[in-house]
Design a protein around this motif. Structure first.
Motif, PDB file in Angstrom:
ATOM      1  N   THR A  60     -48.096  43.867  36.177  1.00 17.95           N
ATOM      2  CA  THR A  60     -47.533  44.753  37.209  1.00 17.95           C
ATOM      3  C   THR A  60     -47.963  44.371  38.623  1.00 17.95           C
ATOM      4  O   THR A  60     -47.421  44.895  39.589  1.00 17.95           O
ATOM      5  N   ASN A  98     -50.159  49.848  40.216  1.00 25.73           N
ATOM      6  CA  ASN A  98     -48.794  49.762  39.680  1.00 25.73           C
ATOM      7  C   ASN A  98     -48.783  50.000  38.170  1.00 25.73           C
ATOM      8  O   ASN A  98     -47.864  50.630  37.633  1.00 25.73           O
ATOM      9  N   ALA A  99     -49.821  49.477  37.503  1.00 25.71           N
ATOM     10  CA  ALA A  99     -49.929  49.697  36.066  1.00 25.71           C
ATOM     11  C   ALA A  99     -50.050  51.186  35.769  1.00 25.71           C
ATOM     12  O   ALA A  99     -49.524  51.678  34.757  1.00 25.71           O
ATOM     13  N   SER A 128     -46.587  52.676  35.786  1.00 26.88           N
ATOM     14  CA  SER A 128     -45.862  52.298  34.565  1.00 26.88           C
ATOM     15  C   SER A 128     -46.383  53.076  33.358  1.00 26.88           C
ATOM     16  O   SER A 128     -45.598  53.574  32.534  1.00 26.88           O
ATOM     17  N   GLN A 180     -39.728  49.353  32.565  1.00 27.91           N
ATOM     18  CA  GLN A 180     -41.112  49.091  32.159  1.00 27.91           C
ATOM     19  C   GLN A 180     -41.184  48.163  30.942  1.00 27.91           C
ATOM     20  O   GLN A 180     -42.179  48.147  30.240  1.00 27.91           O
ATOM     21  N   GLN A 224     -44.077  45.474  31.093  1.00 28.53           N
ATOM     22  CA  GLN A 224     -45.385  46.125  31.053  1.00 28.53           C
ATOM     23  C   GLN A 224     -45.689  46.660  29.647  1.00 28.53           C
ATOM     24  O   GLN A 224     -46.802  46.512  29.132  1.00 28.53           O
TER      25      GLN A 224
END
Length: 420
Positions: free
Chosen positions: A162, A167-168, A171, A238, A241
């Motif tokens: 990500t 950002n993770a 997600s 997503q 991810q």
């Protein structure tokens, strides 16, 4: 004085935000006084200004911390700052948010800080980034039953895909939310994988266990099937991810397993965190900051009680300046020249006294050297004394005349005004 004023202002802000439930006004005042002494010790220990320490305490006080708990929370924030992991503002705000999301005590928060610090040593993530990732996904994670250790491991696993742990976190919030409230398609697709989302076994698992169960089934699918599952369970935004997380969760040598294994030993992580903090605090640059801060705090504590007197004196000076500005220009000039005359007179008196001493020494020298009487020896020195006095007599006469002219002019103006 500037440092004392800033400290007094910071203490006032803390007093305004501080709330101690169940305490009387007198007890609250006593607590604030005791906390002030603790904050001075923390400032000396960490080499961080008392103003910054008090500002951090104010942020924690706004979040509801008080008493010993407030002091411990401030100490945790200072530890993070000392390691250079974050700045003063983020050190408080991020930790306050994490503590609130997981309902942590002071000791649990300190352990989380140790876990984050150790994680940054074994993974390409920063403390601030991980903290922001927890803030972004913590609400959904806690609701889904994902404890903070598994959340840190998930964020660390997904961060490379990500771009950051923050950002993770975004997600992961989406993924966990969709797992909490699955769509009909998700229930159907996972059912084809052998996972009954409506069954007792699935419902009894916490969020981390559900991800583990899902990952174990996911890696046995074909690439096409994995793509469908990722889109249905995690949404089409997503997919990468989710795929990264599924593969790493079941990998015994993956980052997810490595982080969980490291964080499982709480004593080791706390020991490592304490070791890093001690190393920094005992370094020469920090030791120098600590010495300087200790001296500044000591001097400031002397000045702070004098602030009312200093403020009062400044007020009197301001009043005097206001009164002077209200006078007529003639009177203002008389006062200014009078002050100049007094200043010059002091200089002349000191110089005259020095010259008198010199002449007395010269007089005794003539008496001893030439065997003259004091009267005979005084005659030539009297002429030197006369010549020395001439410029000063002239200068004093000029100032006196000028003062007299100005005084006469002012009196004439005043009389003319009265006659009119």
């Amino acid at each position: 004085t500037d440092a004392a004023v800033k400290q007094a202002a910071a203490s006032t802000q803390l007093e305004l935000k501080y709330t101690s439930l169940g305490s009387t006004a007198a007890q609250t005042t006593q607590q604030l006084s005791q906390l002030n002494q603790v904050f001075i010790l923390l400032s000396d220990q960490f080499g961080i200004s008392k103003v910054d320490v008090t500002n951090i305490a104010t942020e924690w006080a706004k979040a509801g911390a008080s008493g010993v708990g407030l002091a411990k929370d401030v100490q945790t924030s200072l530890g993070v700052m000392t390691l250079g992991l974050t700045n003063a503002s983020d050190a408080s705000l991020n930790l306050i948010a994490i503590q609130a999301l997981y309902g942590q005590s002071n000791e649990q928060l300190n352990q989380t800080v140790a876990d984050l610090v150790v994680t940054t040593k074994i993974a390409p993530v920063t403390f601030d980034d991980l903290a922001q990732g927890i803030i972004n996904s913590g609400g959904a994670a806690r609701t889904a039953g994902v404890d903070i250790e598994h959340l840190i491991a998930l964020l660390t696993t997904m961060a490379p895909a990500t771009g950051s742990a923050a950002n993770a976190g975004n997600s992961l919030r989406t993924i966990l939310t969709r797992m909490l409230v699955p769509s009909k398609d998700a229930v159907s697709v996972l059912g084809e994988m052998g996972i009954n989302m409506m069954g007792v076994a699935w419902q009894a698992e916490d969020g981390a266990q559900k991800l583990q169960t899902l990952a174990a089934a996911f890696v046995n699918l074909t690439p096409a099937q994995q793509g469908v599952v990722s889109q249905v369970v995690a949404s089409r935004f997503q997919i990468s991810q989710f795929d990264t997380a599924m593969r790493d969760i079941v990998d015994p040598a993956g980052k997810y397993a490595q982080v969980l294994d490291t964080l499982s030993n709480k004593q080791a992580t706390m020991t490592e965190y304490s070791k890093q903090l001690t190393t920094v605090l005992s370094s020469d640059p920090t030791a120098l900051k600590e010495i300087w801060q200790t001296l500044q705090n000591a001097l400031t504590q002397v000045i702070i009680p004098m602030l009312p007197m200093i403020i009062g004196l400044a007020g009197q000076i301001a009043n005097l300046a206001t009164s002077f500005a209200a006078l007529s220009p003639e009177v203002q000039r008389i006062i200014v020249f009078g002050l100049l005359f007094l200043a010059l007179s002091g200089y002349v008196i000191r110089l005259t006294g020095a010259m008198s001493g010199l002449f007395l020494i010269m007089l005794k020298g003539f008496v001893w050297l030439f065997g003259l009487g004091e009267g005979e020896a005084f005659a030539p020195l009297a002429w030197l004394w006369y010549l020395f006095k001439l410029p000063f007599d002239w200068l004093i006469a000029q100032f006196s005349a000028l003062f007299g002219v100005m005084a006469g002019g002012s009196a004439g103006s005043a009389a003319a005004g009265m006659g009119a």
